[in-house]
Write a protein that holds these residues in place. Structure first.
Motif, PDB file in Angstrom:
ATOM      1  N   ASP A   1      49.222-100.834  -7.297  1.00  0.00           N
ATOM      2  CA  ASP A   1      48.277 -99.785  -7.695  1.00  0.00           C
ATOM      3  C   ASP A   1      47.682-100.029  -9.083  1.00  0.00           C
ATOM      4  O   ASP A   1      46.488 -99.837  -9.284  1.00  0.00           O
ATOM      5  CB  ASP A   1      48.957 -98.411  -7.652  1.00  0.00           C
ATOM      6  CG  ASP A   1      49.195 -97.956  -6.217  1.00  0.00           C
ATOM      7  OD1 ASP A   1      48.608 -98.559  -5.301  1.00  0.00           O
ATOM      8  OD2 ASP A   1      49.985 -97.008  -6.018  1.00  0.00           O
ATOM      9  N   VAL A   2      48.519-100.446 -10.024  1.00  0.00           N
ATOM     10  CA  VAL A   2      47.996-100.615 -11.388  1.00  0.00           C
ATOM     11  C   VAL A   2      47.011-101.792 -11.456  1.00  0.00           C
ATOM     12  O   VAL A   2      46.050-101.773 -12.229  1.00  0.00           O
ATOM     13  CB  VAL A   2      49.138-100.715 -12.435  1.00  0.00           C
ATOM     14  CG1 VAL A   2      49.807-102.066 -12.423  1.00  0.00           C
ATOM     15  CG2 VAL A   2      48.611-100.383 -13.829  1.00  0.00           C
ATOM     16  N   LEU A   3      47.221-102.783 -10.617  1.00  0.00           N
ATOM     17  CA  LEU A   3      46.240-103.874 -10.536  1.00  0.00           C
ATOM     18  C   LEU A   3      44.916-103.335 -10.000  1.00  0.00           C
ATOM     19  O   LEU A   3      43.847-103.558 -10.574  1.00  0.00           O
ATOM     20  CB  LEU A   3      46.747-104.994  -9.621  1.00  0.00           C
ATOM     21  CG  LEU A   3      47.931-105.824 -10.117  1.00  0.00           C
ATOM     22  CD1 LEU A   3      48.387-106.786  -9.020  1.00  0.00           C
ATOM     23  CD2 LEU A   3      47.587-106.597 -11.388  1.00  0.00           C
ATOM     24  N   LYS A   4      45.020-102.614  -8.899  1.00  0.00           N
ATOM     25  CA  LYS A   4      43.817-102.091  -8.248  1.00  0.00           C
ATOM     26  C   LYS A   4      43.046-101.148  -9.172  1.00  0.00           C
ATOM     27  O   LYS A   4      41.819-101.234  -9.292  1.00  0.00           O
ATOM     28  CB  LYS A   4      44.241-101.361  -6.967  1.00  0.00           C
ATOM     29  CG  LYS A   4      43.137-101.170  -5.968  1.00  0.00           C
ATOM     30  CD  LYS A   4      43.705-100.604  -4.671  1.00  0.00           C
ATOM     31  CE  LYS A   4      42.576-100.347  -3.685  1.00  0.00           C
ATOM     32  NZ  LYS A   4      43.119 -99.837  -2.415  1.00  0.00           N
ATOM     33  N   GLU A   5      43.773-100.260  -9.832  1.00  0.00           N
ATOM     34  CA  GLU A   5      43.133 -99.281 -10.728  1.00  0.00           C
ATOM     35  C   GLU A   5      42.370 -99.963 -11.854  1.00  0.00           C
ATOM     36  O   GLU A   5      41.399 -99.421 -12.371  1.00  0.00           O
ATOM     37  CB  GLU A   5      44.202 -98.370 -11.362  1.00  0.00           C
ATOM     38  CG  GLU A   5      44.749 -97.315 -10.417  1.00  0.00           C
ATOM     39  CD  GLU A   5      46.131 -96.797 -10.843  1.00  0.00           C
ATOM     40  OE1 GLU A   5      46.822 -96.247  -9.982  1.00  0.00           O
ATOM     41  OE2 GLU A   5      46.503 -96.980 -12.035  1.00  0.00           O
TER      42      GLU A   5
ATOM     43  N   LEU B   1      48.703-106.382  -0.391  1.00  0.00           N
ATOM     44  CA  LEU B   1      48.259-107.033  -1.632  1.00  0.00           C
ATOM     45  C   LEU B   1      47.031-107.896  -1.364  1.00  0.00           C
ATOM     46  O   LEU B   1      46.057-107.885  -2.123  1.00  0.00           O
ATOM     47  CB  LEU B   1      49.387-107.909  -2.203  1.00  0.00           C
ATOM     48  CG  LEU B   1      50.592-107.166  -2.786  1.00  0.00           C
ATOM     49  CD1 LEU B   1      51.746-108.140  -3.039  1.00  0.00           C
ATOM     50  CD2 LEU B   1      50.205-106.450  -4.085  1.00  0.00           C
ATOM     51  N   TYR B   2      47.084-108.635  -0.273  1.00  0.00           N
ATOM     52  CA  TYR B   2      45.998-109.555   0.079  1.00  0.00           C
ATOM     53  C   TYR B   2      44.705-108.785   0.362  1.00  0.00           C
ATOM     54  O   TYR B   2      43.624-109.193  -0.067  1.00  0.00           O
ATOM     55  CB  TYR B   2      46.420-110.362   1.304  1.00  0.00           C
ATOM     56  CG  TYR B   2      45.480-111.481   1.693  1.00  0.00           C
ATOM     57  CD1 TYR B   2      45.458-112.678   0.978  1.00  0.00           C
ATOM     58  CD2 TYR B   2      44.633-111.357   2.790  1.00  0.00           C
ATOM     59  CE1 TYR B   2      44.613-113.712   1.351  1.00  0.00           C
ATOM     60  CE2 TYR B   2      43.787-112.384   3.170  1.00  0.00           C
ATOM     61  CZ  TYR B   2      43.778-113.569   2.446  1.00  0.00           C
ATOM     62  OH  TYR B   2      42.933-114.586   2.812  1.00  0.00           O
ATOM     63  N   GLU B   3      44.846-107.662   1.044  1.00  0.00           N
ATOM     64  CA  GLU B   3      43.653-106.857   1.372  1.00  0.00           C
ATOM     65  C   GLU B   3      42.996-106.288   0.117  1.00  0.00           C
ATOM     66  O   GLU B   3      41.793-106.017   0.105  1.00  0.00           O
ATOM     67  CB  GLU B   3      44.027-105.727   2.345  1.00  0.00           C
ATOM     68  CG  GLU B   3      44.159-106.237   3.771  1.00  0.00           C
ATOM     69  CD  GLU B   3      44.861-105.260   4.711  1.00  0.00           C
ATOM     70  OE1 GLU B   3      45.206-104.144   4.260  1.00  0.00           O
ATOM     71  OE2 GLU B   3      45.056-105.634   5.883  1.00  0.00           O
ATOM     72  N   ASP B   4      43.765-106.120  -0.951  1.00  0.00           N
ATOM     73  CA  ASP B   4      43.188-105.674  -2.227  1.00  0.00           C
ATOM     74  C   ASP B   4      42.476-106.810  -2.966  1.00  0.00           C
ATOM     75  O   ASP B   4      41.916-106.584  -4.033  1.00  0.00           O
ATOM     76  CB  ASP B   4      44.298-105.153  -3.160  1.00  0.00           C
ATOM     77  CG  ASP B   4      44.861-103.818  -2.707  1.00  0.00           C
ATOM     78  OD1 ASP B   4      44.319-103.215  -1.770  1.00  0.00           O
ATOM     79  OD2 ASP B   4      45.864-103.387  -3.319  1.00  0.00           O
TER      80      ASP B   4
ATOM     81  N   ALA C   1      49.806-118.284   9.009  1.00  0.00           N
ATOM     82  CA  ALA C   1      50.006-117.559  10.269  1.00  0.00           C
ATOM     83  C   ALA C   1      49.955-116.042  10.053  1.00  0.00           C
ATOM     84  O   ALA C   1      49.646-115.295  10.976  1.00  0.00           O
ATOM     85  CB  ALA C   1      51.347-117.953  10.900  1.00  0.00           C
ATOM     86  N   TYR C   2      50.216-115.588   8.823  1.00  0.00           N
ATOM     87  CA  TYR C   2      50.064-114.170   8.511  1.00  0.00           C
ATOM     88  C   TYR C   2      48.586-113.796   8.367  1.00  0.00           C
ATOM     89  O   TYR C   2      48.255-112.621   8.223  1.00  0.00           O
ATOM     90  CB  TYR C   2      50.749-113.818   7.185  1.00  0.00           C
ATOM     91  CG  TYR C   2      52.262-113.928   7.164  1.00  0.00           C
ATOM     92  CD1 TYR C   2      53.012-113.881   8.333  1.00  0.00           C
ATOM     93  CD2 TYR C   2      52.933-114.045   5.953  1.00  0.00           C
ATOM     94  CE1 TYR C   2      54.393-113.966   8.289  1.00  0.00           C
ATOM     95  CE2 TYR C   2      54.316-114.123   5.905  1.00  0.00           C
ATOM     96  CZ  TYR C   2      55.045-114.084   7.070  1.00  0.00           C
ATOM     97  OH  TYR C   2      56.404-114.156   7.023  1.00  0.00           O
ATOM     98  N   GLY C   3      47.727-114.824   8.319  1.00  0.00           N
ATOM     99  CA  GLY C   3      46.293-114.559   8.191  1.00  0.00           C
ATOM    100  C   GLY C   3      45.744-114.792   6.794  1.00  0.00           C
ATOM    101  O   GLY C   3      44.609-114.436   6.504  1.00  0.00           O
ATOM    102  N   PHE C   4      46.539-115.394   5.920  1.00  0.00           N
ATOM    103  CA  PHE C   4      46.090-115.626   4.544  1.00  0.00           C
ATOM    104  C   PHE C   4      45.437-117.003   4.403  1.00  0.00           C
ATOM    105  O   PHE C   4      45.847-117.962   5.055  1.00  0.00           O
ATOM    106  CB  PHE C   4      47.276-115.558   3.569  1.00  0.00           C
ATOM    107  CG  PHE C   4      48.108-114.304   3.687  1.00  0.00           C
ATOM    108  CD1 PHE C   4      47.522-113.076   3.991  1.00  0.00           C
ATOM    109  CD2 PHE C   4      49.478-114.355   3.510  1.00  0.00           C
ATOM    110  CE1 PHE C   4      48.287-111.917   4.108  1.00  0.00           C
ATOM    111  CE2 PHE C   4      50.262-113.199   3.626  1.00  0.00           C
ATOM    112  CZ  PHE C   4      49.663-111.984   3.925  1.00  0.00           C
ATOM    113  N   GLU C   5      44.451-117.067   3.513  1.00  0.00           N
ATOM    114  CA  GLU C   5      43.892-118.371   3.143  1.00  0.00           C
ATOM    115  C   GLU C   5      44.735-118.873   1.981  1.00  0.00           C
ATOM    116  O   GLU C   5      44.736-118.274   0.903  1.00  0.00           O
ATOM    117  CB  GLU C   5      42.428-118.222   2.729  1.00  0.00           C
ATOM    118  CG  GLU C   5      41.534-117.819   3.894  1.00  0.00           C
ATOM    119  CD  GLU C   5      40.057-118.034   3.593  1.00  0.00           C
ATOM    120  OE1 GLU C   5      39.681-118.052   2.413  1.00  0.00           O
ATOM    121  OE2 GLU C   5      39.290-118.178   4.565  1.00  0.00           O
TER     122      GLU C   5
END
Ligand code: ZN
Length: 255
Positions: free
Chosen positions: A50-54, A82-85, A120-124
């Motif tokens: 959250d603090v990163l996003k804020e 985290l990745y989606e942020d 495989a989790y969908g991350f680049e």
């Protein structure tokens, strides 16, 4: 009238009031980039989301995929959050092995299979960090062969942009339990004052005294608030490792 004049002079960007006094010193960061990196995928790292996003900050989280979802480590769902942020997920081997202790096929498996798991989790996945900072000619080559675009060490920072060697990225001194906000802030200011560069910070646990390589949440959040503010008004750039290095995402490579 007095109120009107006051209103005119107020900066439109709110200045955080909770920050310690060093932040009142203000310099313009024309040549400094900061990257926040977190090693190991510890469960307590999720608290910084959250603090990163804020503060409009994105970090690089180096994950030991063999530990994902086990006790003490983040789950796949948390990593996805985290990745989606906009945070980056990088590799840190299958089992946090010191790479001098494995060779040949075992070395390839530690690095290539870990990257495949995260993909495989969908991350680049383009960025790698050497466990304990250990690397040698063979391990650097395997990191390249597994499709990574860069790899981070744990010392000798600040790094330059572009870096001398993207497979031995230099980091700032470890953030440990007694590293205070003032010191972290000073590291960044000194990079700018010495001509600029790339300050890559290495965090491990985020907790109050659970580990010698831990930063407590308040210290981290003060730093994040300060970075966010400097990015907003003073030219500082805060980017993930991949955002600095760039390059095409390479296909997964079997071990
Ligand atoms: Zn590690």
């Amino acid at each position: 009238m007095a109120l009107f004049l006051l209103g005119c002079s107020v900066n439109t960007v709110p200045i955080p009031t909770t920050l310690p006094s060093p932040t009142k010193q203000s310099i313009y960061y024309s040549n400094t980039t900061v990257t926040l990196t977190f090693d190991d995928g510890d469960a307590d790292n999720y608290i910084v989301r959250d603090v990163l996003k804020e503060n409009d900050l994105r970090a690089t989280f180096y994950v030991v995929s063999g530990f994902t979802g086990t006790e003490g480590f983040m789950t796949e769902e948390q990593l996805r959050g985290l990745y989606e942020d906009g945070n980056e997920i990088g590799g840190h081997t299958l089992s946090h092995t010191k790479l001098s202790e494995v060779r040949g096929a075992d070395l390839r498996k530690e690095i290539c299979q870990d990257r495949l798991n995260l993909m495989a989790y969908g991350f680049e996945v383009t960025s790698f960090a050497y466990p304990f900072g250990f690397h040698d000619e063979e391990s650097r080559q395997v990191v390249k062969d597994c499709g990574y675009n860069n790899a981070r060490t744990v010392a000798d920072g600040p790094e330059g942009i572009p870096p001398g060697n993207p497979f031995t990225l230099k980091a700032m001194p470890y953030i440990v339990q007694d590293t205070k906000f003032q010191k972290m802030f000073r590291y960044v200011m000194e990079v700018e004052q010495n001509g600029g560069g790339w300050a890559i910070f290495v965090f491990h646990h985020v907790c109050d005294g659970c580990d010698q390589y831990a930063v407590d949440y308040d210290t981290f959040s003060n730093f994040a608030n300060w970075l966010g503010h400097q990015q907003q008004v003073n030219g500082l750039k805060v980017k993930t490792i991949d955002e600095v290095i760039g390059g095409e995402i390479q296909p997964g490579v079997g071990p």
